[in-house]
Design a protein around this motif. Sequence first.
Motif, PDB file in Angstrom:
ATOM      1  N   GLY A  86       0.804  -1.218   0.000  1.00  0.00           N
ATOM      2  CA  GLY A  86       0.000   0.000   0.000  1.00  0.00           C
ATOM      3  C   GLY A  86       0.836   1.267   0.000  1.00  0.00           C
ATOM      4  N   GLU A  87       0.115   2.389   0.155  1.00  0.00           N
ATOM      5  CA  GLU A  87       0.776   3.680   0.285  1.00  0.00           C
ATOM      6  C   GLU A  87       1.581   3.689   1.581  1.00  0.00           C
ATOM      7  N   GLY A 126       6.459   0.265   5.987  1.00  0.00           N
ATOM      8  CA  GLY A 126       7.741  -0.167   5.440  1.00  0.00           C
ATOM      9  C   GLY A 126       7.536  -0.904   4.128  1.00  0.00           C
ATOM     10  N   ASN A 127       8.622  -1.352   3.553  1.00  0.00           N
ATOM     11  CA  ASN A 127       8.540  -2.037   2.267  1.00  0.00           C
ATOM     12  C   ASN A 127       9.281  -3.374   2.269  1.00  0.00           C
ATOM     13  N   GLN A 128       9.307  -3.991   3.424  1.00  0.00           N
ATOM     14  CA  GLN A 128       9.934  -5.299   3.588  1.00  0.00           C
ATOM     15  C   GLN A 128       8.955  -6.220   4.310  1.00  0.00           C
ATOM     16  N   ALA A 135       2.850  -4.208  12.369  1.00  0.00           N
ATOM     17  CA  ALA A 135       2.190  -3.240  11.488  1.00  0.00           C
ATOM     18  C   ALA A 135       0.995  -2.596  12.195  1.00  0.00           C
ATOM     19  N   LEU A 136       0.201  -3.392  12.888  1.00  0.00           N
ATOM     20  CA  LEU A 136      -0.948  -2.855  13.604  1.00  0.00           C
ATOM     21  C   LEU A 136      -0.497  -1.899  14.708  1.00  0.00           C
ATOM     22  N   ALA A 137       0.513  -2.289  15.466  1.00  0.00           N
ATOM     23  CA  ALA A 137       1.011  -1.426  16.545  1.00  0.00           C
ATOM     24  C   ALA A 137       1.510  -0.092  15.995  1.00  0.00           C
TER      25      ALA A 137
END
Length: 176
Positions: A86-87, A126-128, A135-137
Amino acid sequence: MVIEVVRIGQRLVRDDRVTTHVALVARAFGCSKIFMTEVNPEIKDTLEKINNTWGGDFVVEFIDNWKSIVKMKKKDSKIVHLTMYGESINEVDMQLRKEENLLIVVGAEKVPREIYELADYNVGIGNQPHSEISALAIILDRIQKGEQFKNSFPGAKRKIIPTRNGKNVLVRGTRD
């Protein structure tokens, strides 16, 4: 702002712990509710015990169909889908703070393509490759700018008192 989470899918056995941790993060970081599909019912019991001891009224609701919840919530909430594709969170976090109600979608395995189209925001942290728990945190902290940690949970039997060294826990005999 009301923030809720929907957990889509679960890889059997392997994800009981991960799904529990998604729910724990949602609760601790200020969400009011999590909707879950394909889940071990013991997860709800665990969260109810946490509420009883540590306070709050976080709700776990089992659902059969994630799509119906997303479509229903879309009427009065913005749908945020967490995805690596995503963005960037850095580009949308200020917009998300302005929203009144959010439903954050957290997938387990590959999510159906349709969620990308139903979402108002497809957000990457991030992108990894990384954990959906982290991610939620991160997104919850970015949206609320740490404010979610200033309020105590009502009815707590236990409350951690911040201390530089050791542990300091206030234990109450009954719920307030």
